[in-house]
Scaffold this motif. Structure first.
Motif, short mmCIF file in Angstrom:
data_model
loop_
_atom_site.label_atom_id
_atom_site.label_comp_id
_atom_site.label_asym_id
_atom_site.label_seq_id
_atom_site.Cartn_x
_atom_site.Cartn_y
_atom_site.Cartn_z
N SER A 19 0.95 -1.77 0.14
CA SER A 19 0.01 -0.27 -0.27
C SER A 19 1.12 1.47 -0.15
O SER A 19 1.17 2.12 -0.84
N LYS A 20 1.85 0.93 0.63
CA LYS A 20 2.62 2.30 0.71
C LYS A 20 3.64 2.83 -0.18
O LYS A 20 3.72 3.99 -0.46
N ASP A 21 4.07 1.89 -1.27
CA ASP A 21 4.41 1.18 -3.11
C ASP A 21 3.71 2.32 -3.47
O ASP A 21 4.41 2.97 -4.65
N VAL A 22 1.85 1.58 -3.55
CA VAL A 22 0.94 1.96 -4.48
C VAL A 22 1.22 3.79 -3.90
O VAL A 22 0.86 4.70 -4.92
N GLN A 23 1.02 4.05 -2.97
CA GLN A 23 1.00 5.53 -2.65
C GLN A 23 2.47 6.69 -3.24
O GLN A 23 1.55 6.96 -2.87
N ARG A 24 3.23 5.72 -2.81
CA ARG A 24 4.12 6.57 -3.30
C ARG A 24 4.54 6.53 -4.75
O ARG A 24 4.33 7.49 -5.59
N LEU A 25 3.87 5.40 -5.92
CA LEU A 25 3.84 5.27 -7.25
C LEU A 25 3.32 6.58 -7.65
O LEU A 25 3.55 6.94 -8.43
N THR A 26 1.14 6.70 -7.15
CA THR A 26 0.90 7.59 -6.91
C THR A 26 1.41 8.84 -7.10
O THR A 26 1.09 9.23 -8.27
N ARG A 27 2.05 9.33 -6.06
CA ARG A 27 2.16 10.64 -6.00
C ARG A 27 3.60 11.06 -7.19
O ARG A 27 3.04 11.72 -7.56
N ILE A 28 4.87 9.63 -7.66
CA ILE A 28 5.38 10.16 -8.22
C ILE A 28 5.08 10.40 -9.44
O ILE A 28 5.14 11.45 -10.13
N LEU A 29 4.12 9.97 -9.80
CA LEU A 29 3.41 9.66 -11.31
C LEU A 29 2.20 10.99 -11.36
O LEU A 29 2.53 11.34 -12.37
N ASP A 30 2.53 11.68 -10.64
CA ASP A 30 1.00 12.47 -10.26
C ASP A 30 2.01 13.78 -10.64
O ASP A 30 2.00 14.88 -11.66
N GLU A 31 3.14 13.32 -9.56
CA GLU A 31 4.44 15.21 -10.00
C GLU A 31 4.58 14.64 -11.50
O GLU A 31 4.74 15.78 -12.08
#
Length: 163
Positions: A19-31
């Motif tokens: 879940s932390k990886d998914v959240q991190r990836l989501t933030r990175i891709l949004d950026e």
């Protein structure tokens, strides 16, 4: 009962990590998605995420199957293709508005990915259009022609990705 609790805890902690990886990836891709056309770089994202540059680079590659720069380039080329088909902006305007530092860098990447120049692409896939002053296109024919041209451009990009 103790084995069940141990197994439950380990699965739960795995889900938490995932879940932390998914959240991190989501933030990175949004950026990236929000800034690929503004000169984004891996270092800035690493600082924002409080991550080591090398770790972030390998995290992105592991999660997406492609590296940071390749993902950014795909986003930029997608925007270029859209603008080539949907506007009458010059190649130079499109180049800078899509995040390329020079028209030459756009031309080189475009040719590498799509095996033709942006100008050749525009002539081939958006040649029969009439462009209005507000850059919207009305095709000489059916309204679906515009979305068909854009879909075709996306299919060409997808073929490159599959290679």
């Amino acid at each position: 009962g103790k084995i069940l609790i141990t197994n439950f805890q380990s699965e739960s902690s795995e889900n938490y990590v995932h879940s932390k990886d998914v959240q991190r990836l989501t933030r990175i891709l949004d950026e990236i998605d929000n800034n690929f056309d503004k000169g984004i770089n891996l270092k800035d994202i690493a600082e924002k995420e409080n991550l080591n540059l090398c770790y972030l680079s390998s995290f992105i590659k592991q999660q997406l199957g492609i590296g940071f720069q390749e993902y950014v380039n795909m986003k930029r080329i997608d925007k270029v293709v859209n603008q080539l088909v949907m506007t009458n902006k010059s190649i130079t305007e499109i180049s800078f508005s899509s995040g390329f530092s020079t028209t030459k860098s756009l031309n080189q990447l475009f040719k590498k990915m799509l095996h033709m120049t942006p100008t050749e692409f525009r002539v081939k896939y958006a040649g029969n259009r009439v462009v209005l002053p507000n850059f919207e296109i009305i095709t000489e024919g059916k309204e679906e022609d515009t979305s068909r041209l854009y879909s075709l451009a996306l299919q060409i990009l997808e073929q490159y990705i599959e290679k």
